[in-house]
Design a protein around this motif. Structure first.
Motif, mmCIF file in Angstrom:
data_model
loop_
_atom_site.group_PDB
_atom_site.id
_atom_site.type_symbol
_atom_site.label_atom_id
_atom_site.label_comp_id
_atom_site.label_asym_id
_atom_site.label_seq_id
_atom_site.Cartn_x
_atom_site.Cartn_y
_atom_site.Cartn_z
ATOM 1 N N LEU A 122 0.873 -1.162 0.000
ATOM 2 C CA LEU A 122 0.000 0.000 0.000
ATOM 3 C C LEU A 122 0.914 1.216 0.000
ATOM 4 O O LEU A 122 1.782 1.343 0.868
ATOM 5 N N ILE A 123 0.742 2.101 -0.981
ATOM 6 C CA ILE A 123 1.691 3.184 -1.206
ATOM 7 C C ILE A 123 0.981 4.526 -1.092
ATOM 8 O O ILE A 123 -0.160 4.670 -1.545
ATOM 9 N N PHE A 124 1.645 5.496 -0.497
ATOM 10 C CA PHE A 124 1.080 6.838 -0.446
ATOM 11 C C PHE A 124 2.193 7.873 -0.515
ATOM 12 O O PHE A 124 3.226 7.756 0.127
ATOM 13 N N GLU A 125 1.964 8.866 -1.368
ATOM 14 C CA GLU A 125 2.855 10.021 -1.472
ATOM 15 C C GLU A 125 2.386 11.062 -0.459
ATOM 16 O O GLU A 125 1.187 11.319 -0.336
ATOM 17 N N ILE A 126 3.321 11.673 0.240
ATOM 18 C CA ILE A 126 2.970 12.725 1.180
ATOM 19 C C ILE A 126 3.801 13.966 0.857
ATOM 20 O O ILE A 126 5.029 13.944 0.951
ATOM 21 N N TYR A 146 -3.228 2.704 10.522
ATOM 22 C CA TYR A 146 -4.172 1.825 9.825
ATOM 23 C C TYR A 146 -3.455 0.584 9.293
ATOM 24 O O TYR A 146 -3.954 -0.540 9.422
ATOM 25 N N SER A 147 -2.285 0.776 8.715
ATOM 26 C CA SER A 147 -1.518 -0.367 8.199
ATOM 27 C C SER A 147 -1.141 -1.319 9.323
ATOM 28 O O SER A 147 -1.218 -2.544 9.163
ATOM 29 N N ARG A 148 -0.749 -0.766 10.472
ATOM 30 C CA ARG A 148 -0.361 -1.616 11.605
ATOM 31 C C ARG A 148 -1.514 -2.520 12.031
ATOM 32 O O ARG A 148 -1.316 -3.709 12.305
ATOM 33 N N LEU A 149 -2.726 -1.975 12.060
ATOM 34 C CA LEU A 149 -3.880 -2.772 12.459
ATOM 35 C C LEU A 149 -4.212 -3.856 11.430
ATOM 36 O O LEU A 149 -4.909 -4.813 11.748
ATOM 37 N N ARG A 150 -3.710 -3.682 10.220
ATOM 38 C CA ARG A 150 -3.885 -4.705 9.186
ATOM 39 C C ARG A 150 -2.703 -5.673 9.134
ATOM 40 O O ARG A 150 -2.598 -6.492 8.223
ATOM 41 N N ASP A 180 7.473 12.700 0.390
ATOM 42 C CA ASP A 180 7.848 11.429 1.008
ATOM 43 C C ASP A 180 7.007 10.325 0.388
ATOM 44 O O ASP A 180 5.794 10.486 0.193
ATOM 45 N N LEU A 181 7.643 9.217 0.078
ATOM 46 C CA LEU A 181 6.944 8.058 -0.455
ATOM 47 C C LEU A 181 6.930 6.983 0.629
ATOM 48 O O LEU A 181 7.982 6.499 1.038
ATOM 49 N N TYR A 182 5.740 6.649 1.111
ATOM 50 C CA TYR A 182 5.590 5.644 2.162
ATOM 51 C C TYR A 182 5.075 4.344 1.576
ATOM 52 O O TYR A 182 4.230 4.347 0.677
ATOM 53 N N ILE A 183 5.569 3.242 2.114
ATOM 54 C CA ILE A 183 5.187 1.913 1.648
ATOM 55 C C ILE A 183 4.814 1.064 2.846
ATOM 56 O O ILE A 183 5.577 0.959 3.813
ATOM 57 N N ALA A 184 3.626 0.468 2.790
ATOM 58 C CA ALA A 184 3.184 -0.469 3.817
ATOM 59 C C ALA A 184 3.076 -1.847 3.186
ATOM 60 O O ALA A 184 2.449 -2.018 2.145
ATOM 61 N N SER A 185 3.718 -2.826 3.810
ATOM 62 C CA SER A 185 3.681 -4.190 3.305
ATOM 63 C C SER A 185 4.008 -5.119 4.466
ATOM 64 O O SER A 185 4.124 -4.674 5.617
ATOM 65 N N SER A 186 4.165 -6.387 4.179
ATOM 66 C CA SER A 186 4.533 -7.308 5.250
ATOM 67 C C SER A 186 5.949 -6.975 5.721
ATOM 68 O O SER A 186 6.775 -6.495 4.941
ATOM 69 N N PRO A 187 6.246 -7.201 7.001
ATOM 70 C CA PRO A 187 7.605 -6.889 7.494
ATOM 71 C C PRO A 187 8.690 -7.586 6.682
ATOM 72 O O PRO A 187 9.730 -6.977 6.388
ATOM 73 N N ASP A 188 8.464 -8.828 6.292
ATOM 74 C CA ASP A 188 9.472 -9.559 5.521
ATOM 75 C C ASP A 188 9.678 -8.937 4.142
ATOM 76 O O ASP A 188 10.811 -8.840 3.650
ATOM 77 N N ALA A 189 8.579 -8.531 3.514
ATOM 78 C CA ALA A 189 8.693 -7.940 2.176
ATOM 79 C C ALA A 189 9.435 -6.615 2.231
ATOM 80 O O ALA A 189 10.284 -6.320 1.377
ATOM 81 N N LEU A 190 9.154 -5.811 3.243
ATOM 82 C CA LEU A 190 9.864 -4.539 3.378
ATOM 83 C C LEU A 190 11.346 -4.748 3.655
ATOM 84 O O LEU A 190 12.202 -4.053 3.114
ATOM 85 N N ALA A 191 11.651 -5.725 4.504
ATOM 86 C CA ALA A 191 13.047 -5.984 4.835
ATOM 87 C C ALA A 191 13.846 -6.426 3.616
ATOM 88 O O ALA A 191 15.048 -6.196 3.529
ATOM 89 N N ALA A 192 13.147 -7.062 2.654
ATOM 90 C CA ALA A 192 13.833 -7.576 1.476
ATOM 91 C C ALA A 192 13.996 -6.534 0.372
ATOM 92 O O ALA A 192 14.680 -6.788 -0.625
ATOM 93 N N MET A 193 13.390 -5.363 0.522
ATOM 94 C CA MET A 193 13.461 -4.357 -0.546
ATOM 95 C C MET A 193 14.841 -3.714 -0.607
ATOM 96 O O MET A 193 15.366 -3.242 0.397
#
Length: 246
Positions: A122-126, A146-150, A180-193
């Motif tokens: 889930l991506i959002f530009e700020i 919101y992402s944390r609760l998901r 700022d470009l924010y990215i919400a994903s699974s912790p493993d997926a983010l760690a692998a980016m």
């Protein structure tokens, strides 16, 4: 409600008025463009027009309206890319409406939870950057919570990101600005980016989203996006990969 449904069409003028009221002028695109794409429910399929050979993914285009007492009090503009990410383009609600933003996020999640395959982002530009604006900081907190609760982790992309120009009549950079470009994903997926992963994501946002959103601007706009992406890539090629401990 989702724009495109018969009951929602009557609120087009109210949406345009609220959009101009809530979104800073230097971040606005024409709300009629949003309404047009939302009515179609997708972005028109186009070739990318640059040297990447990967297939252009289908993109669903959605506008959610929060309506209270027959009055539009909020909106959420969401693009769902069938390359496993969704981009929140705009989110706004009247300050007195409490949980309107949260409820629209919940509705959008419910509608598309089965569309995106895991792992997705889930991506959002700020804009402006969070460090420069209390409004931007509040929006980042909303998305992060919101992402944390998901069950998702959130990270600000470690790149110098530029939000492209969104003025329909010209491409002279009148709305181009750092963001700022924010990215919400699974912790493993983010760690692998890796840094290359972030740049590929920006490439998709620029060419798959922006070029297709402003398709009426033609080749001049495509060339502008190409120059902007090459400039951004050159500036970010040497960024370090983020620590997995975040």
């Amino acid at each position: 409600m989702r724009y495109g449904e018969p009951a929602a069409r009557q609120y087009a003028d109210q949406f345009c008025e609220l959009f101009h009221r809530l979104i800073p002028e230097n971040q606005q695109m024409s709300p009629t463009i949003i309404l047009g794409h939302a009515a179609e429910g997708r972005l028109e399929d186009l070739s990318r027009g640059h040297d990447t050979q990967s297939a252009v993914p289908p993109i669903g285009y959605f506008l959610y309206l929060a309506v209270q007492d027959d009055r539009v009090i909020g909106f959420l503009n969401l693009l769902v890319v069938e390359r496993n990410y969704a981009l929140i383009a705009y989110l706004g609600a009247l300050p007195s409406t409490g949980s309107a933003s949260w409820k629209m996020l919940q509705t959008a999640w419910h509608d598309h939870a089965n569309t995106l395959k895991s792992p997705f982002a889930l991506i959002f530009e700020i804009a402006p950057p969070v460090a420069e604006s209390a409004r931007s900081s509040a929006k980042a907190r909303l998305f992060t919570e919101y992402s944390r609760l998901r069950g998702l982790a959130t990270r600000k992309a470690p790149i110098d990101y530029i939000q492209p120009d969104m003025v329909h009549e010209e491409t002279a950079g009148t709305t181009e600005q750092p963001a700022d470009l924010y990215i919400a994903s699974s912790p493993d997926a983010l760690a692998a980016m890796s840094k290359q992963s972030y740049l590929r994501l920006v490439e998709s946002i620029y060419f798959d989203v922006y070029v297709r959103t402003f398709r009426d601007l033609g080749e001049d706009y495509t060339r502008y996006i190409s120059r902007l992406y090459e400039k951004l890539r050159a500036r970010n090629e040497d960024i370090p990969s983020p620590s997995n401990s975040e």
